[in-house]
Design a protein around this motif. Sequence first.
Motif, mmCIF file in Angstrom:
data_model
loop_
_atom_site.group_PDB
_atom_site.id
_atom_site.type_symbol
_atom_site.label_atom_id
_atom_site.label_comp_id
_atom_site.label_asym_id
_atom_site.label_seq_id
_atom_site.Cartn_x
_atom_site.Cartn_y
_atom_site.Cartn_z
ATOM 1 N N ALA A 1 0.803 -1.223 0.000
ATOM 2 C CA ALA A 1 0.000 0.000 0.000
ATOM 3 C C ALA A 1 0.835 1.271 0.000
ATOM 4 C CB ALA A 1 -0.937 0.008 1.213
ATOM 5 N N VAL A 2 2.148 1.156 0.141
ATOM 6 C CA VAL A 2 2.984 2.353 0.222
ATOM 7 C C VAL A 2 2.993 3.070 -1.126
ATOM 8 C CG1 VAL A 2 5.126 1.142 -0.401
ATOM 9 C CG2 VAL A 2 5.213 3.217 1.007
ATOM 10 N N GLU A 3 2.950 4.399 -1.085
ATOM 11 C CA GLU A 3 2.884 5.186 -2.322
ATOM 12 C C GLU A 3 4.255 5.637 -2.797
ATOM 13 O OE1 GLU A 3 0.091 8.351 -1.928
ATOM 14 O OE2 GLU A 3 -1.611 7.029 -1.516
ATOM 15 N N SER A 4 5.161 5.951 -1.881
ATOM 16 C CA SER A 4 6.501 6.378 -2.286
ATOM 17 C C SER A 4 7.512 5.865 -1.276
ATOM 18 C CB SER A 4 6.589 7.910 -2.373
ATOM 19 O OG SER A 4 6.338 8.500 -1.107
ATOM 20 N N LEU A 5 8.740 5.644 -1.755
ATOM 21 C CA LEU A 5 9.799 5.103 -0.920
ATOM 22 C C LEU A 5 11.071 5.918 -1.110
ATOM 23 C CD1 LEU A 5 9.275 1.293 -1.660
ATOM 24 C CD2 LEU A 5 8.809 2.436 0.518
ATOM 25 N N PRO A 6 11.883 6.063 -0.068
ATOM 26 C CA PRO A 6 13.138 6.814 -0.193
ATOM 27 C C PRO A 6 14.275 5.972 -0.755
ATOM 28 C CG PRO A 6 12.845 6.126 2.067
ATOM 29 C CD PRO A 6 11.610 5.674 1.328
ATOM 30 N N TYR A 7 13.994 4.748 -1.143
ATOM 31 C CA TYR A 7 14.994 3.839 -1.688
ATOM 32 C C TYR A 7 14.399 3.105 -2.884
ATOM 33 C CZ TYR A 7 12.184 0.614 1.099
ATOM 34 O OH TYR A 7 11.127 -0.076 1.629
ATOM 35 N N VAL A 8 15.262 2.456 -3.653
ATOM 36 C CA VAL A 8 14.801 1.616 -4.766
ATOM 37 C C VAL A 8 14.858 0.170 -4.290
ATOM 38 C CG1 VAL A 8 15.215 0.873 -7.133
ATOM 39 C CG2 VAL A 8 15.670 3.249 -6.472
ATOM 40 N N PRO A 9 13.709 -0.486 -4.084
ATOM 41 C CA PRO A 9 13.729 -1.862 -3.566
ATOM 42 C C PRO A 9 14.256 -2.847 -4.596
ATOM 43 C CG PRO A 9 11.487 -1.212 -4.132
ATOM 44 C CD PRO A 9 12.337 0.018 -4.284
ATOM 45 N N ASP A 10 14.940 -3.865 -4.119
ATOM 46 C CA ASP A 10 15.412 -4.936 -4.988
ATOM 47 C C ASP A 10 14.325 -5.968 -5.223
ATOM 48 O OD1 ASP A 10 18.553 -4.453 -5.139
ATOM 49 O OD2 ASP A 10 17.894 -4.046 -3.094
ATOM 50 N N PHE A 11 13.329 -5.975 -4.355
ATOM 51 C CA PHE A 11 12.150 -6.824 -4.505
ATOM 52 C C PHE A 11 10.977 -6.048 -3.927
ATOM 53 C CE2 PHE A 11 9.020 -9.847 -3.020
ATOM 54 C CZ PHE A 11 8.926 -10.744 -4.071
ATOM 55 N N ASP A 12 9.898 -5.938 -4.698
ATOM 56 C CA ASP A 12 8.779 -5.071 -4.321
ATOM 57 C C ASP A 12 7.469 -5.832 -4.501
ATOM 58 O OD1 ASP A 12 6.965 -3.011 -3.883
ATOM 59 O OD2 ASP A 12 8.136 -1.537 -4.992
ATOM 60 N N VAL A 13 6.727 -6.026 -3.399
ATOM 61 C CA VAL A 13 5.475 -6.774 -3.497
ATOM 62 C C VAL A 13 4.453 -6.041 -4.361
ATOM 63 C CG1 VAL A 13 5.779 -7.935 -1.283
ATOM 64 C CG2 VAL A 13 4.548 -5.759 -1.366
ATOM 65 N N ARG A 14 4.638 -4.751 -4.588
ATOM 66 C CA ARG A 14 3.710 -4.009 -5.445
ATOM 67 C C ARG A 14 3.791 -4.470 -6.901
ATOM 68 N NH1 ARG A 14 5.366 2.052 -4.056
ATOM 69 N NH2 ARG A 14 7.390 1.067 -4.491
ATOM 70 N N ASP A 15 4.845 -5.186 -7.241
ATOM 71 C CA ASP A 15 4.933 -5.766 -8.581
ATOM 72 C C ASP A 15 3.963 -6.932 -8.757
ATOM 73 O OD1 ASP A 15 6.938 -3.967 -9.197
ATOM 74 O OD2 ASP A 15 8.560 -5.355 -8.689
ATOM 75 N N TYR A 16 3.439 -7.441 -7.656
ATOM 76 C CA TYR A 16 2.549 -8.605 -7.701
ATOM 77 C C TYR A 16 1.111 -8.262 -7.303
ATOM 78 C CZ TYR A 16 7.119 -10.796 -7.594
ATOM 79 O OH TYR A 16 8.417 -11.140 -7.867
ATOM 80 N N ILE A 17 0.959 -7.275 -6.437
ATOM 81 C CA ILE A 17 -0.379 -6.930 -5.958
ATOM 82 C C ILE A 17 -0.428 -5.436 -5.647
ATOM 83 C CG2 ILE A 17 -0.001 -7.292 -3.487
ATOM 84 C CD1 ILE A 17 -3.013 -8.669 -5.354
ATOM 85 N N ASP A 18 -1.533 -4.799 -5.973
ATOM 86 C CA ASP A 18 -1.729 -3.379 -5.688
ATOM 87 C C ASP A 18 -2.859 -3.253 -4.679
ATOM 88 O OD1 ASP A 18 -2.486 -0.670 -5.677
ATOM 89 O OD2 ASP A 18 -1.769 -0.372 -7.718
#
Length: 254
Positions: free
Chosen positions: A40-57
């Motif tokens: 559910a997070v809208e913005s992050l201060p880092y670039v994740p190497d794995f992001d659950v938002r790629d699978y579910i919004d």
Amino acid sequence: MYYVFFVGTAGSGKTTMVKEFQDYLLDQEMDASIVNMDPAVESLPYVPDFDVRDYIDSRDVMQRFGLGPNSSLIVSIDLLLTKATEIKSDLGNIESNYVLVDTPGQIELFAYRDSGRTFSSLLVGDNKSVNVFLMDSFLAKESRSYVSLLLLSSSVRFRLGTPQVNVLSKTDLLSKEELERVTSWGEGENLLDSLGTIDDYSFELVRTLMESLEVPPLPVSSQTRQGFDELYALIQRILAGGEDFETEENNSRL
């Protein structure tokens, strides 16, 4: 790989600490990747190497099922488990000494629900892991809130069955006197007196809780990196018996 989960209530500073602790590890010439576990997070201060938002919004889940923000996040984590095979395959692309996991603020996922524990186990696999439980020091400066946060951290540790380190986050927001007082509570000094009049049940509960602490909550600030050396040492003691992580590159230089 060592997995380090950062767990705590909403607003306790998990995301900022994940970002700063990654920078700290990189400064020490250690590989560190980040997993974003919050759909559910809208913005992050880092670039994740794995992001659950790629699978579910989570926003899509909210609209599709007519749910509120909290319910949609819980359902989103449940739905992520249906993609376990795909997720496990993609996690295989991460090759770091440390994997820092930024978790959602909905603490009930880890304190009360199986989905948080199940998804955490999916991420970790056969690797070692530790929880870093963030106690918001702005809340913890009040004695009853301090005890409540310790009880919550105990619930998370019991539910997940994983070694855990308690930290007082955002200590830069406290005055010197406030920090000294809260730190003294972790060492068993003056806490019962600070609680005022409490019944016998509460007295015994607090006394047992304090006796069960292996180490006092560690004061940490992501803004100043206060406590980062000590936090790293605690993590290493749990995961590797205190030894620094040795990579193949390090061994080749010996």
